[in-house]
Design a protein around this motif. Structure first.
Motif, PDB file in Angstrom:
ATOM      1  N   CYS A  22       0.871  -1.179   0.000  1.00 57.94           N
ATOM      2  CA  CYS A  22       0.000   0.000   0.000  1.00 57.94           C
ATOM      3  C   CYS A  22       0.903   1.222   0.000  1.00 57.94           C
ATOM      4  N   VAL A  23       0.819   2.001  -1.055  1.00 61.62           N
ATOM      5  CA  VAL A  23       1.647   3.201  -1.182  1.00 61.62           C
ATOM      6  C   VAL A  23       0.772   4.432  -1.030  1.00 61.62           C
ATOM      7  N   PHE A  29       2.522  14.877   5.784  1.00 65.87           N
ATOM      8  CA  PHE A  29       3.627  15.214   6.677  1.00 65.87           C
ATOM      9  C   PHE A  29       4.088  13.949   7.390  1.00 65.87           C
ATOM     10  N   SER A  30       3.120  13.201   7.905  1.00 63.90           N
ATOM     11  CA  SER A  30       3.432  11.919   8.523  1.00 63.90           C
ATOM     12  C   SER A  30       2.189  11.043   8.491  1.00 63.90           C
ATOM     13  N   ILE A  31       2.407   9.750   8.651  1.00 62.78           N
ATOM     14  CA  ILE A  31       1.292   8.801   8.691  1.00 62.78           C
ATOM     15  C   ILE A  31       1.266   8.157  10.062  1.00 62.78           C
ATOM     16  N   SER A  70       4.019  -4.739   8.022  1.00 62.78           N
ATOM     17  CA  SER A  70       5.224  -3.930   8.209  1.00 62.78           C
ATOM     18  C   SER A  70       5.037  -2.630   7.440  1.00 62.78           C
ATOM     19  N   ARG A  71       5.957  -1.698   7.655  1.00 60.81           N
ATOM     20  CA  ARG A  71       5.858  -0.425   6.940  1.00 60.81           C
ATOM     21  C   ARG A  71       7.235   0.181   6.752  1.00 60.81           C
ATOM     22  N   ASP A  72       7.348   0.982   5.714  1.00 58.45           N
ATOM     23  CA  ASP A  72       8.551   1.743   5.436  1.00 58.45           C
ATOM     24  C   ASP A  72       8.134   3.205   5.489  1.00 58.45           C
ATOM     25  N   ASN A  73       8.431   3.870   6.588  1.00 55.73           N
ATOM     26  CA  ASN A  73       7.975   5.241   6.772  1.00 55.73           C
ATOM     27  C   ASN A  73       8.579   6.192   5.739  1.00 55.73           C
ATOM     28  N   ALA A  78       3.032   0.536   3.330  1.00 53.08           N
ATOM     29  CA  ALA A  78       2.773  -0.572   4.243  1.00 53.08           C
ATOM     30  C   ALA A  78       2.714  -1.863   3.443  1.00 53.08           C
ATOM     31  N   TYR A  79       3.060  -2.946   4.106  1.00 44.49           N
ATOM     32  CA  TYR A  79       3.061  -4.259   3.467  1.00 44.49           C
ATOM     33  C   TYR A  79       2.257  -5.234   4.321  1.00 44.49           C
ATOM     34  N   LEU A  80       1.741  -6.236   3.667  1.00 46.91           N
ATOM     35  CA  LEU A  80       1.106  -7.348   4.376  1.00 46.91           C
ATOM     36  C   LEU A  80       1.603  -8.633   3.738  1.00 46.91           C
ATOM     37  N   GLN A  81       2.476  -9.311   4.456  1.00 50.92           N
ATOM     38  CA  GLN A  81       2.961 -10.611   4.008  1.00 50.92           C
ATOM     39  C   GLN A  81       1.993 -11.667   4.501  1.00 50.92           C
TER      40      GLN A  81
END
Length: 122
Positions: A22-23, A29-31, A70-73, A78-81
């Protein structure tokens, strides 16, 4: 405005794996939080997993031990494995994010993506 785009869905056999992404893009500014929901045909949308900006995670009971969020700020992603998928995991998977638009904003606004379809065959 903010756009959320999910990807990674598809058709997989029971026991298989998929990784959803999910991009988020736009005025960010922030999530604060990033969540994954799913909706099976004829059923209500349900929360699958959530992750805070600090990395705290929560899962619905039925996916614990099989799914990892997980997520990459830095990438607003965000990812869902999803491992050991089962037919009951079938549905449209939606990303939901709480976005702070500016440094001075003292609230977050929630946005939804359009979803990505996951189909698990038995």
């Amino acid at each position: 405005q903010v756009q959320l785009v999910e990807s990674g869905g598809g058709l997989v056999q029971a026991g298989g794996s998929l990784r959803l992404s999910c991009v988020a893009s736009g005025s960010i500014f922030s999530i604060n939080f990033m969540d994954w929901y799913r909706q099976a045909p004829g059923k209500q949308r349900e929360l699958v997993a959530s992750i805070t900006s600090g990395g705290t995670t929560n899962y619905r009971e039925s996916v614990k031990g099989r799914f990892t969020i997980s997520r990459d700020n830095a990438k607003n992603t965000a990812y869902l494995q999803m491992n050991r998928l089962q037919p009951e995991d079938t549905g449209n998977y939606y990303c939901n994010a709480g976005v702070q638009h500016t440094r001075s904003a003292n609230y977050v606004m929630a946005y939804w993506g359009k979803g990505t379809l996951v189909t698990v065959s038995s």
